[in-house]
Design a protein around this motif. Structure first.
Motif, PDB file in Angstrom:
ATOM      1  N   SER A 164       0.835  -1.209   0.000  1.00  0.00           N
ATOM      2  CA  SER A 164       0.000   0.000   0.000  1.00  0.00           C
ATOM      3  C   SER A 164       0.872   1.263   0.000  1.00  0.00           C
ATOM      4  CB  SER A 164      -0.970   0.011   1.188  1.00  0.00           C
ATOM      5  OG  SER A 164      -0.298   0.181   2.418  1.00  0.00           O
ATOM      6  N   ILE A 165       1.995   1.198   0.715  1.00  0.00           N
ATOM      7  CA  ILE A 165       2.936   2.329   0.740  1.00  0.00           C
ATOM      8  C   ILE A 165       3.541   2.508  -0.654  1.00  0.00           C
ATOM      9  CG2 ILE A 165       5.135   3.165   1.688  1.00  0.00           C
ATOM     10  CD1 ILE A 165       4.371   1.482   4.264  1.00  0.00           C
ATOM     11  N   LEU A 166       3.980   1.403  -1.241  1.00  0.00           N
ATOM     12  CA  LEU A 166       4.570   1.419  -2.586  1.00  0.00           C
ATOM     13  C   LEU A 166       3.608   2.025  -3.609  1.00  0.00           C
ATOM     14  CD1 LEU A 166       6.903   0.231  -4.563  1.00  0.00           C
ATOM     15  CD2 LEU A 166       5.271  -1.601  -4.939  1.00  0.00           C
ATOM     16  N   GLU A 167       2.401   1.506  -3.666  1.00  0.00           N
ATOM     17  CA  GLU A 167       1.428   1.959  -4.678  1.00  0.00           C
ATOM     18  C   GLU A 167       1.062   3.419  -4.513  1.00  0.00           C
ATOM     19  OE1 GLU A 167      -1.699  -0.937  -4.315  1.00  0.00           O
ATOM     20  OE2 GLU A 167      -0.677  -2.365  -5.644  1.00  0.00           O
ATOM     21  N   ASN A 168       0.856   3.858  -3.273  1.00  0.00           N
ATOM     22  CA  ASN A 168       0.499   5.252  -3.028  1.00  0.00           C
ATOM     23  C   ASN A 168       1.650   6.208  -3.328  1.00  0.00           C
ATOM     24  OD1 ASN A 168      -2.356   5.725  -1.755  1.00  0.00           O
ATOM     25  ND2 ASN A 168      -1.637   3.763  -0.988  1.00  0.00           N
ATOM     26  N   LEU A 169       2.879   5.786  -3.006  1.00  0.00           N
ATOM     27  CA  LEU A 169       4.033   6.627  -3.321  1.00  0.00           C
ATOM     28  C   LEU A 169       4.225   6.720  -4.832  1.00  0.00           C
ATOM     29  CD1 LEU A 169       6.891   5.904  -0.738  1.00  0.00           C
ATOM     30  CD2 LEU A 169       5.640   8.036  -1.087  1.00  0.00           C
ATOM     31  N   GLU A 170       4.098   5.584  -5.526  1.00  0.00           N
ATOM     32  CA  GLU A 170       4.249   5.573  -6.987  1.00  0.00           C
ATOM     33  C   GLU A 170       3.239   6.511  -7.639  1.00  0.00           C
ATOM     34  OE1 GLU A 170       6.257   1.272  -8.133  1.00  0.00           O
ATOM     35  OE2 GLU A 170       4.078   1.439  -8.218  1.00  0.00           O
ATOM     36  N   GLU A 171       2.029   6.487  -7.127  1.00  0.00           N
ATOM     37  CA  GLU A 171       0.963   7.340  -7.655  1.00  0.00           C
ATOM     38  C   GLU A 171       1.290   8.818  -7.430  1.00  0.00           C
ATOM     39  OE1 GLU A 171      -3.727   7.920  -6.696  1.00  0.00           O
ATOM     40  OE2 GLU A 171      -2.939   5.862  -6.566  1.00  0.00           O
ATOM     41  N   ASN A 172       1.756   9.140  -6.224  1.00  0.00           N
ATOM     42  CA  ASN A 172       2.071  10.526  -5.892  1.00  0.00           C
ATOM     43  C   ASN A 172       3.330  11.038  -6.573  1.00  0.00           C
ATOM     44  OD1 ASN A 172       0.252  11.854  -3.655  1.00  0.00           O
ATOM     45  ND2 ASN A 172       0.338   9.676  -3.191  1.00  0.00           N
ATOM     46  N   LEU A 173       4.336  10.186  -6.688  1.00  0.00           N
ATOM     47  CA  LEU A 173       5.612  10.600  -7.290  1.00  0.00           C
ATOM     48  C   LEU A 173       5.613  10.432  -8.806  1.00  0.00           C
ATOM     49  CD1 LEU A 173       8.075   8.915  -4.748  1.00  0.00           C
ATOM     50  CD2 LEU A 173       7.459  11.331  -4.834  1.00  0.00           C
ATOM     51  N   GLU A 174       4.608   9.689  -9.297  1.00  0.00           N
ATOM     52  CA  GLU A 174       4.508   9.368 -10.726  1.00  0.00           C
ATOM     53  C   GLU A 174       5.779   8.707 -11.255  1.00  0.00           C
ATOM     54  OE1 GLU A 174       3.230  12.897 -12.778  1.00  0.00           O
ATOM     55  OE2 GLU A 174       1.252  12.868 -11.829  1.00  0.00           O
ATOM     56  N   LYS A 175       6.297   7.751 -10.456  1.00  0.00           N
ATOM     57  CA  LYS A 175       7.422   6.947 -10.934  1.00  0.00           C
ATOM     58  C   LYS A 175       7.443   5.596 -10.232  1.00  0.00           C
ATOM     59  CE  LYS A 175      11.233   8.412  -7.947  1.00  0.00           C
ATOM     60  NZ  LYS A 175      12.540   9.065  -7.897  1.00  0.00           N
ATOM     61  N   LYS A 176       8.095   4.639 -10.861  1.00  0.00           N
ATOM     62  CA  LYS A 176       8.178   3.280 -10.333  1.00  0.00           C
ATOM     63  C   LYS A 176       9.185   3.206  -9.195  1.00  0.00           C
ATOM     64  CE  LYS A 176       5.344   0.549 -12.502  1.00  0.00           C
ATOM     65  NZ  LYS A 176       4.215   0.413 -11.540  1.00  0.00           N
ATOM     66  N   LEU A 177       8.814   2.485  -8.142  1.00  0.00           N
ATOM     67  CA  LEU A 177       9.707   2.306  -7.003  1.00  0.00           C
ATOM     68  C   LEU A 177       9.925   0.823  -6.767  1.00  0.00           C
ATOM     69  CD1 LEU A 177       8.116   4.914  -4.586  1.00  0.00           C
ATOM     70  CD2 LEU A 177      10.242   5.188  -5.858  1.00  0.00           C
ATOM     71  N   ASN A 178      10.919   0.539  -5.949  1.00  0.00           N
ATOM     72  CA  ASN A 178      11.292  -0.828  -5.644  1.00  0.00           C
ATOM     73  C   ASN A 178      10.732  -1.222  -4.269  1.00  0.00           C
ATOM     74  OD1 ASN A 178      12.811  -3.107  -4.835  1.00  0.00           O
ATOM     75  ND2 ASN A 178      14.424  -2.540  -6.277  1.00  0.00           N
ATOM     76  N   ILE A 179       9.994  -2.319  -4.223  1.00  0.00           N
ATOM     77  CA  ILE A 179       9.393  -2.761  -2.957  1.00  0.00           C
ATOM     78  C   ILE A 179      10.461  -3.043  -1.901  1.00  0.00           C
ATOM     79  CG2 ILE A 179       9.188  -5.220  -3.610  1.00  0.00           C
ATOM     80  CD1 ILE A 179       6.548  -3.349  -1.492  1.00  0.00           C
ATOM     81  N   SER A 180      11.631  -3.555  -2.320  1.00  0.00           N
ATOM     82  CA  SER A 180      12.665  -3.830  -1.302  1.00  0.00           C
ATOM     83  C   SER A 180      13.204  -2.547  -0.699  1.00  0.00           C
ATOM     84  CB  SER A 180      13.822  -4.696  -1.813  1.00  0.00           C
ATOM     85  OG  SER A 180      13.783  -4.868  -3.182  1.00  0.00           O
ATOM     86  N   ALA A 181      13.244  -1.463  -1.486  1.00  0.00           N
ATOM     87  CA  ALA A 181      13.684  -0.166  -0.951  1.00  0.00           C
ATOM     88  C   ALA A 181      12.723   0.305   0.140  1.00  0.00           C
ATOM     89  CB  ALA A 181      13.775   0.862  -2.067  1.00  0.00           C
ATOM     90  N   ILE A 182      11.427   0.048  -0.075  1.00  0.00           N
ATOM     91  CA  ILE A 182      10.403   0.404   0.914  1.00  0.00           C
ATOM     92  C   ILE A 182      10.640  -0.392   2.205  1.00  0.00           C
ATOM     93  CG2 ILE A 182       7.913   0.424   1.440  1.00  0.00           C
ATOM     94  CD1 ILE A 182       8.171   2.189  -0.924  1.00  0.00           C
ATOM     95  N   HIS A 183      10.846  -1.709   2.055  1.00  0.00           N
ATOM     96  CA  HIS A 183      11.057  -2.570   3.226  1.00  0.00           C
ATOM     97  C   HIS A 183      12.318  -2.187   3.996  1.00  0.00           C
ATOM     98  CE1 HIS A 183       7.616  -5.101   2.742  1.00  0.00           C
ATOM     99  NE2 HIS A 183       7.951  -5.459   1.525  1.00  0.00           N
ATOM    100  N   VAL A 184      13.383  -1.839   3.272  1.00  0.00           N
ATOM    101  CA  VAL A 184      14.641  -1.427   3.911  1.00  0.00           C
ATOM    102  C   VAL A 184      14.416  -0.141   4.716  1.00  0.00           C
ATOM    103  CG1 VAL A 184      16.970  -0.519   3.464  1.00  0.00           C
ATOM    104  CG2 VAL A 184      16.204  -2.574   2.287  1.00  0.00           C
ATOM    105  N   ALA A 185      13.705   0.818   4.112  1.00  0.00           N
ATOM    106  CA  ALA A 185      13.414   2.092   4.794  1.00  0.00           C
ATOM    107  C   ALA A 185      12.567   1.850   6.050  1.00  0.00           C
ATOM    108  CB  ALA A 185      12.714   3.051   3.848  1.00  0.00           C
ATOM    109  N   LEU A 186      11.568   0.980   5.932  1.00  0.00           N
ATOM    110  CA  LEU A 186      10.700   0.676   7.075  1.00  0.00           C
ATOM    111  C   LEU A 186      11.493   0.035   8.212  1.00  0.00           C
ATOM    112  CD1 LEU A 186       7.569  -0.670   5.159  1.00  0.00           C
ATOM    113  CD2 LEU A 186       7.620   1.400   6.592  1.00  0.00           C
ATOM    114  N   LYS A 187      12.365  -0.900   7.859  1.00  0.00           N
ATOM    115  CA  LYS A 187      13.194  -1.589   8.855  1.00  0.00           C
ATOM    116  C   LYS A 187      14.110  -0.589   9.571  1.00  0.00           C
ATOM    117  CE  LYS A 187      15.602  -5.194  10.666  1.00  0.00           C
ATOM    118  NZ  LYS A 187      15.995  -4.492  11.907  1.00  0.00           N
TER     119      LYS A 187
END
Length: 106
Positions: A25-48
């Motif tokens: 949900s974080i990935l999809e909402n950020l991609e929508e707001n930033l209008e660019k593709k992101l990496n799910i592992s980058a999200i998990h690393v940031a959360l950790k």
């Protein structure tokens, strides 16, 4: 503790999604707001990293069939995390206010 730019975006989204913040949900909402593709592992690393710093805390949701028995990990912002966002916002707003009122028109 500091907050990197990407971490700040993830933290803002955790706060915005409130009780519905999990990896996808974080990935999809950020991609929508930033209008660019992101990496799910980058999200998990940031959360950790932010959980280690005490900016977010996590809990597991119930087991659902559609995830093959795996549980969703939900994140919420902590009081410390919110204070970090408030400080970043104040800093940026203060710096922004210092931009001279110049005209950029040609």
């Amino acid at each position: 503790s500091t907050l990197g730019e990407f971490e700040e975006l993830v933290l803002l989204m955790v706060a915005a999604l409130h009780d519905e913040a999990y990896g996808v949900s974080i990935l999809e909402n950020l991609e929508e707001n930033l209008e660019k593709k992101l990496n799910i592992s980058a999200i998990h690393v940031a959360l950790k990293r932010m959980e280690d710093k005490g900016f977010v805390k996590s809990r597991f949701g119930g087991i659902t069939e559609d995830r093959g028995g795996r549980r969703k990990k939900f994140y919420v912002i902590t009081a410390l995390g919110k204070r970090m966002l408030d400080e970043q916002y104040a800093l940026r707003t203060n710096l922004y206010a210092q931009i001279p009122k110049i005209s950029f028109s040609r």
